[in-house]
Write a protein that holds these residues in place. Structure first.
Motif, PDB file in Angstrom:
ATOM      1  N   SER A 173      -1.370 -13.172 -13.710  1.00 26.26           N
ATOM      2  CA  SER A 173      -2.732 -13.028 -13.205  1.00 26.26           C
ATOM      3  C   SER A 173      -2.834 -11.813 -12.288  1.00 26.26           C
ATOM      4  CB  SER A 173      -3.101 -14.301 -12.430  1.00 26.26           C
ATOM      5  OG  SER A 173      -4.303 -14.142 -11.722  1.00 26.26           O
ATOM      6  N   PRO A 174      -3.966 -11.108 -12.291  1.00 22.86           N
ATOM      7  CA  PRO A 174      -4.148 -10.022 -11.320  1.00 22.86           C
ATOM      8  C   PRO A 174      -4.187 -10.588  -9.908  1.00 22.86           C
ATOM      9  CG  PRO A 174      -6.200 -10.487 -12.491  1.00 22.86           C
ATOM     10  CD  PRO A 174      -5.136 -11.275 -13.169  1.00 22.86           C
ATOM     11  N   LEU A 175      -3.548  -9.879  -8.978  1.00 23.24           N
ATOM     12  CA  LEU A 175      -3.431 -10.401  -7.617  1.00 23.24           C
ATOM     13  C   LEU A 175      -3.908  -9.433  -6.540  1.00 23.24           C
ATOM     14  CD1 LEU A 175       0.004 -12.234  -7.829  1.00 23.24           C
ATOM     15  CD2 LEU A 175      -2.254 -13.256  -7.710  1.00 23.24           C
ATOM     16  N   GLY A 176      -4.494  -8.309  -6.948  1.00 21.11           N
ATOM     17  CA  GLY A 176      -4.990  -7.380  -5.943  1.00 21.11           C
ATOM     18  C   GLY A 176      -3.953  -6.429  -5.413  1.00 21.11           C
ATOM     19  N   GLU A 177      -2.678  -6.664  -5.728  1.00 29.34           N
ATOM     20  CA  GLU A 177      -1.629  -5.714  -5.353  1.00 29.34           C
ATOM     21  C   GLU A 177      -1.813  -4.445  -6.185  1.00 29.34           C
ATOM     22  OE1 GLU A 177       0.717  -6.275  -3.022  1.00 29.34           O
ATOM     23  OE2 GLU A 177      -0.101  -8.263  -2.571  1.00 29.34           O
ATOM     24  N   VAL A 178      -1.285  -3.329  -5.705  1.00 29.63           N
ATOM     25  CA  VAL A 178      -1.462  -2.052  -6.396  1.00 29.63           C
ATOM     26  C   VAL A 178      -1.017  -2.150  -7.847  1.00 29.63           C
ATOM     27  CG1 VAL A 178      -0.748   0.359  -6.490  1.00 29.63           C
ATOM     28  CG2 VAL A 178      -1.267  -0.696  -4.287  1.00 29.63           C
ATOM     29  N   ALA A 179       0.143  -2.768  -8.070  1.00 31.89           N
ATOM     30  CA  ALA A 179       0.675  -2.863  -9.429  1.00 31.89           C
ATOM     31  C   ALA A 179      -0.125  -3.827 -10.294  1.00 31.89           C
ATOM     32  CB  ALA A 179       2.136  -3.307  -9.387  1.00 31.89           C
ATOM     33  N   GLY A 180      -0.842  -4.749  -9.647  1.00 35.07           N
ATOM     34  CA  GLY A 180      -1.540  -5.781 -10.403  1.00 35.07           C
ATOM     35  C   GLY A 180      -3.044  -5.727 -10.329  1.00 35.07           C
ATOM     36  N   ASN A 181      -3.585  -4.577  -9.997  1.00 33.44           N
ATOM     37  CA  ASN A 181      -5.038  -4.425  -9.998  1.00 33.44           C
ATOM     38  C   ASN A 181      -5.559  -4.308 -11.420  1.00 33.44           C
ATOM     39  OD1 ASN A 181      -5.816  -4.525  -7.293  1.00 33.44           O
ATOM     40  ND2 ASN A 181      -5.255  -2.382  -6.941  1.00 33.44           N
ATOM     41  N   VAL A 182      -6.734  -4.896 -11.679  1.00 31.47           N
ATOM     42  CA  VAL A 182      -7.367  -4.705 -12.976  1.00 31.47           C
ATOM     43  C   VAL A 182      -7.962  -3.302 -13.015  1.00 31.47           C
ATOM     44  CG1 VAL A 182      -9.226  -5.471 -14.496  1.00 31.47           C
ATOM     45  CG2 VAL A 182      -7.859  -7.147 -13.266  1.00 31.47           C
ATOM     46  N   PHE A 242      -6.560 -15.747  -6.002  1.00 28.18           N
ATOM     47  CA  PHE A 242      -7.147 -14.406  -5.913  1.00 28.18           C
ATOM     48  C   PHE A 242      -8.062 -14.129  -7.102  1.00 28.18           C
ATOM     49  CE2 PHE A 242      -7.251  -9.932  -7.072  1.00 28.18           C
ATOM     50  CZ  PHE A 242      -7.752  -9.373  -5.908  1.00 28.18           C
ATOM     51  N   GLU A 243      -7.635 -14.514  -8.274  1.00 31.32           N
ATOM     52  CA  GLU A 243      -8.381 -14.266  -9.504  1.00 31.32           C
ATOM     53  C   GLU A 243      -9.793 -14.863  -9.412  1.00 31.32           C
ATOM     54  OE1 GLU A 243      -7.565 -15.067 -14.289  1.00 31.32           O
ATOM     55  OE2 GLU A 243      -6.135 -15.738 -12.758  1.00 31.32           O
ATOM     56  N   ILE A 244      -9.887 -16.054  -8.831  1.00 32.04           N
ATOM     57  CA  ILE A 244     -11.183 -16.727  -8.691  1.00 32.04           C
ATOM     58  C   ILE A 244     -11.954 -16.161  -7.501  1.00 32.04           C
ATOM     59  CG2 ILE A 244     -12.260 -18.944  -8.097  1.00 32.04           C
ATOM     60  CD1 ILE A 244     -10.075 -20.280  -9.817  1.00 32.04           C
ATOM     61  N   LYS A 245     -11.300 -16.038  -6.379  1.00 33.14           N
ATOM     62  CA  LYS A 245     -11.946 -15.572  -5.138  1.00 33.14           C
ATOM     63  C   LYS A 245     -12.534 -14.172  -5.310  1.00 33.14           C
ATOM     64  CE  LYS A 245     -12.281 -16.249  -0.493  1.00 33.14           C
ATOM     65  NZ  LYS A 245     -12.816 -17.460   0.163  1.00 33.14           N
ATOM     66  N   SER A 246     -11.865 -13.318  -6.081  1.00 35.93           N
ATOM     67  CA  SER A 246     -12.279 -11.922  -6.226  1.00 35.93           C
ATOM     68  C   SER A 246     -13.397 -11.723  -7.244  1.00 35.93           C
ATOM     69  CB  SER A 246     -11.078 -11.068  -6.649  1.00 35.93           C
ATOM     70  OG  SER A 246     -10.632 -11.453  -7.937  1.00 35.93           O
ATOM     71  N   GLY A 247     -13.761 -12.775  -7.972  1.00 34.52           N
ATOM     72  CA  GLY A 247     -14.814 -12.638  -8.979  1.00 34.52           C
ATOM     73  C   GLY A 247     -14.322 -12.126 -10.318  1.00 34.52           C
ATOM     74  N   LEU A 248     -13.012 -12.003 -10.496  1.00 36.81           N
ATOM     75  CA  LEU A 248     -12.476 -11.601 -11.801  1.00 36.81           C
ATOM     76  C   LEU A 248     -12.642 -12.737 -12.806  1.00 36.81           C
ATOM     77  CD1 LEU A 248      -9.195  -9.813 -10.632  1.00 36.81           C
ATOM     78  CD2 LEU A 248     -11.308  -8.742 -11.432  1.00 36.81           C
ATOM     79  N   TRP A 249     -12.455 -13.947 -12.330  1.00 32.99           N
ATOM     80  CA  TRP A 249     -12.596 -15.171 -13.138  1.00 32.99           C
ATOM     81  C   TRP A 249     -14.055 -15.584 -13.110  1.00 32.99           C
ATOM     82  CZ3 TRP A 249      -8.492 -19.207 -14.094  1.00 32.99           C
ATOM     83  CH2 TRP A 249      -9.009 -20.445 -14.477  1.00 32.99           C
ATOM     84  N   THR A 282     -11.717 -13.813 -18.020  1.00 35.43           N
ATOM     85  CA  THR A 282     -10.951 -13.220 -16.936  1.00 35.43           C
ATOM     86  C   THR A 282     -10.042 -12.141 -17.513  1.00 35.43           C
ATOM     87  OG1 THR A 282      -9.459 -13.709 -15.075  1.00 35.43           O
ATOM     88  CG2 THR A 282      -9.168 -15.024 -17.083  1.00 35.43           C
ATOM     89  N   PHE A 283      -8.973 -11.813 -16.817  1.00 34.63           N
ATOM     90  CA  PHE A 283      -8.071 -10.757 -17.252  1.00 34.63           C
ATOM     91  C   PHE A 283      -6.626 -11.222 -17.106  1.00 34.63           C
ATOM     92  CE2 PHE A 283     -11.959  -8.945 -15.655  1.00 34.63           C
ATOM     93  CZ  PHE A 283     -12.343  -8.094 -16.677  1.00 34.63           C
ATOM     94  N   ALA A 284      -5.756 -10.694 -17.961  1.00 31.82           N
ATOM     95  CA  ALA A 284      -4.337 -11.035 -17.894  1.00 31.82           C
ATOM     96  C   ALA A 284      -3.515  -9.763 -18.043  1.00 31.82           C
ATOM     97  CB  ALA A 284      -3.970 -12.040 -18.981  1.00 31.82           C
ATOM     98  N   LEU A 285      -2.348  -9.771 -17.417  1.00 24.98           N
ATOM     99  CA  LEU A 285      -1.435  -8.636 -17.453  1.00 24.98           C
ATOM    100  C   LEU A 285      -0.114  -9.094 -18.053  1.00 24.98           C
ATOM    101  CD1 LEU A 285      -3.493  -8.340 -14.983  1.00 24.98           C
ATOM    102  CD2 LEU A 285      -1.794  -6.842 -13.961  1.00 24.98           C
ATOM    103  N   TRP A 301       6.685 -11.644  -9.833  1.00 21.73           N
ATOM    104  CA  TRP A 301       6.776 -10.179  -9.778  1.00 21.73           C
ATOM    105  C   TRP A 301       6.397  -9.613  -8.414  1.00 21.73           C
ATOM    106  CZ3 TRP A 301       2.406  -7.204  -8.802  1.00 21.73           C
ATOM    107  CH2 TRP A 301       1.181  -7.872  -8.920  1.00 21.73           C
ATOM    108  N   ILE A 302       5.550 -10.333  -7.668  1.00 21.54           N
ATOM    109  CA  ILE A 302       5.129  -9.844  -6.357  1.00 21.54           C
ATOM    110  C   ILE A 302       6.329  -9.653  -5.433  1.00 21.54           C
ATOM    111  CG2 ILE A 302       3.970 -10.569  -4.216  1.00 21.54           C
ATOM    112  CD1 ILE A 302       2.016  -9.453  -6.072  1.00 21.54           C
ATOM    113  N   LYS A 303       7.199 -10.634  -5.412  1.00 22.52           N
ATOM    114  CA  LYS A 303       8.334 -10.601  -4.497  1.00 22.52           C
ATOM    115  C   LYS A 303       9.516  -9.831  -5.056  1.00 22.52           C
ATOM    116  CE  LYS A 303      11.099 -13.718  -1.608  1.00 22.52           C
ATOM    117  NZ  LYS A 303      11.337 -15.146  -1.242  1.00 22.52           N
ATOM    118  N   HIS A 304       9.683  -9.868  -6.385  1.00 22.02           N
ATOM    119  CA  HIS A 304      10.900  -9.324  -6.990  1.00 22.02           C
ATOM    120  C   HIS A 304      10.669  -8.053  -7.809  1.00 22.02           C
ATOM    121  CE1 HIS A 304      13.105 -12.976  -5.858  1.00 22.02           C
ATOM    122  NE2 HIS A 304      12.007 -13.621  -6.188  1.00 22.02           N
ATOM    123  N   GLY A 305       9.419  -7.737  -8.126  1.00 30.33           N
ATOM    124  CA  GLY A 305       9.139  -6.544  -8.913  1.00 30.33           C
ATOM    125  C   GLY A 305       9.655  -6.629 -10.329  1.00 30.33           C
ATOM    126  N   LYS A 306       9.822  -7.848 -10.821  1.00 29.03           N
ATOM    127  CA  LYS A 306      10.347  -8.049 -12.168  1.00 29.03           C
ATOM    128  C   LYS A 306       9.491  -9.059 -12.925  1.00 29.03           C
ATOM    129  CE  LYS A 306      15.164  -7.100 -10.919  1.00 29.03           C
ATOM    130  NZ  LYS A 306      16.557  -7.624 -10.916  1.00 29.03           N
TER     131      LYS A 306
END
Length: 237
Positions: free
Chosen positions: A166-175, A113-120, A45-48, A214-219
């Motif tokens: 984990s990548p979550l599909g948000e703009v900042a967290g896209n692989v 999301f990581e599993i559902k999206s096929g990244l995992w 998979t992928f990690a950020l 980070w999704i909610k707080h950007g940190k």
């Protein structure tokens, strides 16, 4: 600094001698290695980096399920024989996660999301075989500490550990597309097609908002190594 060249990168140190190889083989034959032999699942998979979403890495998790609620993973930078151990991830069920203190929950990321999206993916394992375990893991949370930042060229595991997310599909967290394409080409798979086949996988009833901080707080979270007063050994009476 001398370094040996592996299939995916360099590591500080000289190459192993034939004598050392023989010693290793002998030890392997005589020792049980029981904990190591329990790792029965390989996940790619992928990690950020939680403090820098621009730094993204392909990761290989070798998973040992201890019980229905807990897995432990040795994380490598590749699944080749020269792979470097870059960290550890702990995986817990949503039931266990909900019982954690609030401050602890902030350090964990969701896996849905990581599993559902096929990244995992489980390389070389048919989806039909992997599906029952994926259904369980989609409802879990992970805490992944990276101890060797090979993506910046480190020849040794130096410096402080880094909390990964984990990548979550948000703009900042896209692989990043090239990273995903490289992985898919290596295994001859399509993450998009895998995602399409997982439409019936469900996550927790509610992904706890305290996870994926980070999704909610950007940190993100970063560790600073500081000098601390050492506690002395208390003499026995």
């Amino acid at each position: 600094m001398a370094s040996t060249v592996g299939r995916e990168g360099k590591t500080a140190g000289e190459g192993m001698t034939m004598k050392e190889h023989v010693i290793e083989k002998g030890a392997e034959m005589m020792q049980s290695m029981k904990p190591i032999k329990q790792f029965s699942q390989h996940v790619c998979t992928f990690a950020l980096y939680s403090q820098d979403m621009n730094r993204q890495i392909e990761t290989h998790h070798f998973v040992h399920r201890l019980n229905e609620d807990f897995c432990q993973c040795a994380v490598y930078d590749t699944d080749n024989r020269d792979g470097r151990l870059i960290g550890v991830e702990y995986i817990i069920s949503d039931r266990i996660f909900e019982a954690l203190p609030l401050e602890e929950q902030k350090l964990w990321h969701s896996h849905f999301f990581e599993i559902k999206s096929g990244l995992w993916v489980n390389p070389r394992v048919p989806e039909a075989v992997a599906k029952p375990e994926l259904d369980k893991l989609a409802k879990t949370y992970g805490k992944f500490w990276c101890t060797w930042q090979t993506d910046r060229g480190d020849l040794l595991p130096i410096g402080e550990p880094s909390l990964m997310t984990s990548p979550l599909g948000e703009v900042a967290g896209n692989v990043k597309a090239p990273l995903l394409q490289q992985r898919d080409e290596k295994y001859g798979i399509s993450s998009t097609k895998i995602s399409d086949s997982r439409v019936d996988i469900t996550g927790p009833a509610l992904i706890n908002p305290n996870a994926d901080y980070w999704i909610k707080h950007g940190k993100g979270f970063a560790i600073d190594i500081v000098t601390a007063e050492m506690k002395k050994i208390t003499p026995l009476p």
